[in-house]
Design a protein around this motif. Structure first.
Motif, short mmCIF file in Angstrom:
data_model
loop_
_atom_site.label_atom_id
_atom_site.label_comp_id
_atom_site.label_asym_id
_atom_site.label_seq_id
_atom_site.Cartn_x
_atom_site.Cartn_y
_atom_site.Cartn_z
N GLY A 1 4.05 76.54 118.49
CA GLY A 1 4.18 75.86 119.77
C GLY A 1 5.59 76.08 120.28
N TYR A 2 5.73 76.36 121.58
CA TYR A 2 7.02 76.70 122.16
C TYR A 2 7.43 75.66 123.20
CZ TYR A 2 6.73 81.27 119.92
OH TYR A 2 6.66 82.28 119.00
N VAL B 1 7.71 74.42 117.46
CA VAL B 1 7.06 73.86 116.27
C VAL B 1 6.11 74.89 115.65
CG1 VAL B 1 7.22 71.47 117.05
CG2 VAL B 1 5.20 72.83 117.65
N TYR B 2 5.74 74.60 114.43
CA TYR B 2 4.81 75.45 113.69
C TYR B 2 3.75 74.55 113.07
CZ TYR B 2 3.25 79.04 110.34
OH TYR B 2 2.51 79.95 109.61
N LEU B 3 2.50 74.81 113.43
CA LEU B 3 1.37 74.05 112.88
C LEU B 3 0.71 74.86 111.77
CD1 LEU B 3 1.81 72.67 115.70
CD2 LEU B 3 -0.64 72.19 115.68
N ARG B 4 0.40 74.18 110.67
CA ARG B 4 -0.28 74.85 109.57
C ARG B 4 -1.53 74.06 109.19
NH1 ARG B 4 1.03 78.59 105.61
NH2 ARG B 4 3.21 78.62 106.24
N GLU C 1 5.70 71.09 112.15
CA GLU C 1 7.11 71.00 111.80
C GLU C 1 7.95 71.90 112.69
OE1 GLU C 1 7.75 70.79 107.33
OE2 GLU C 1 5.78 71.76 107.43
N PRO C 2 9.23 71.57 112.88
CA PRO C 2 10.11 72.46 113.64
C PRO C 2 10.26 73.80 112.93
CG PRO C 2 11.12 70.30 113.32
CD PRO C 2 9.93 70.35 112.43
N LEU C 3 10.32 74.89 113.72
CA LEU C 3 10.52 76.22 113.14
C LEU C 3 11.19 77.13 114.15
CD1 LEU C 3 9.90 78.09 110.66
CD2 LEU C 3 7.91 78.87 111.94
N GLY D 1 3.74 89.04 114.52
CA GLY D 1 2.89 88.01 113.94
C GLY D 1 3.30 86.66 114.49
N THR D 2 2.50 85.64 114.22
CA THR D 2 2.84 84.31 114.71
C THR D 2 4.21 83.89 114.20
OG1 THR D 2 0.53 83.63 114.91
CG2 THR D 2 2.17 81.89 114.68
N GLY D 3 4.44 84.08 112.90
CA GLY D 3 5.74 83.73 112.35
C GLY D 3 6.83 84.68 112.78
#
Length: 313
Positions: free
Chosen positions: A39-40, A95-98, A124-126, A253-255
């Motif tokens: 998420g941005y 953020v990063y959703l897993r 979580e923040p990323l 990639g997403t990451g």
């Protein structure tokens, strides 16, 4: 803001309560599937945009079919849960959703059928997962897992041991990232990223048959490169030495987002600097994921309403 809550098996819980037993099947045997969703934060809109959220949960559904797992929610329900999770965390940053679907039975014995499937989603923040201004990569001695062993097209938790072996080898050998080959010796992908080469005026990327994850960012690059730059993408077998002779190489990639590669196996790629194609795609990508390009807003799921966005402090 760090994570205050997570979603686990039907409830939003305090983050510290997101625990499993040491006897959990998914922990002991890697029997789970997951997704990574970014998420941005767009400060001008006071909004977080979750990028291609639907496509991520559709891929999770496909991964779970391979592992004989049942999703406890529909894709639409997962979208609602995800946006609510970010709202409950009050996050106003990238953020990063897993989401993880895992076999939760506490038994000894390796199998897939007849076991209970549970769900955890964290937010979580990323920041940047890897460097995005010029990677130095090494071709790994570890081969990519095969579709008839642990299917790479599914994001299987246990399968990422393969990626970890390659990544650690690369870092310990002085590289930033690994490039993995198939058992036939063809280029597959990075440790956890798809790969593109720019050759003779077109983008080239390994075909789905080359034991790759069918990346959502990969699909984004293919569409944006054609639409915005008029550059077609050819999906085909890629030999190792083509990497050395490419005009440009980048991982995605997403990451990883879009991460240009400037060196492979101590050989400079192109001029040895970040190239113009990767630079332009990176610029376009960051505008798109932050909701700054109206024609791509269909890929961006907003988290906050206008009212809630103003009252999250």
């Amino acid at each position: 803001m760090g994570a205050k809550v997570l979603f686990m098996n039907g409830d939003f819980l305090p983050f510290e309560q997101g625990t499993i037993s040491v006897r959990t099947h998914g922990f002991a045997y890697g029997t789970g599937c997951f997704e990574g969703i970014r998420g941005y934060w767009n400060a001008e809109d006071q909004q977080i945009y979750l990028f291609r959220l639907r496509e991520h949960f559709e891929r999770l559904e496909r991964s779970c079919k391979i592992l004989q797992m049942s999703l406890p929610y529909t894709v639409d329900e997962f979208i609602e849960i995800s946006t609510e999770l970010v709202r409950r965390n009050g996050q106003r940053e990238d953020v990063y959703l897993r989401p993880v679907i895992y076999k939760s039975d506490q038994i000894i014995g390796v199998r897939l059928h007849g076991l209970k499937d549970d769900c955890i989603i964290t937010s979580e923040p990323l920041g940047n997962y890897i460097e995005i201004t010029g990677l130095r990569c090494g071709v790994s001695s570890w081969r990519r897992i095969d579709d008839n062993a642990i299917p790479a097209r599914a994001k299987v938790c246990g399968g990422y041991v393969n990626a970890a072996l390659a990544k650690s080898e690369a870092l310990q050998n002085g590289f930033d990232e690994a490039i993995m080959l198939t058992n036939e010796g063809h280029v597959s992908e990075g440790s956890a990223e798809n790969i593109f080469l720019y050759l003779d005026g077109e983008l080239v990327t390994p075909a789905p048959s080359e034991n790759i994850l069918l990346g959502i960012t990969r699909d984004t690059v293919i569409q944006v490169a054609q639409r915005e730059l008029g550059i077609p993408t050819r999906e085909r077998v890629v030999d190792r030495t083509e990497l050395y002779n490419a005009d440009e190489v980048f991982l995605c990639g997403t990451g990883a987002q879009i991460a240009p590669v400037i060196e492979i196996d101590r050989r400079p790629i192109g001029t040895g600097n970040v190239g113009p194609i990767a630079t332009r795609l990176q610029e376009l990508y960051f505008d798109i994921v932050r909701g700054k390009r109206a024609e791509y807003r269909k890929w961006c799921t907003p988290v906050y309403s206008l009212v809630s966005a103003e009252n999250t402090d």
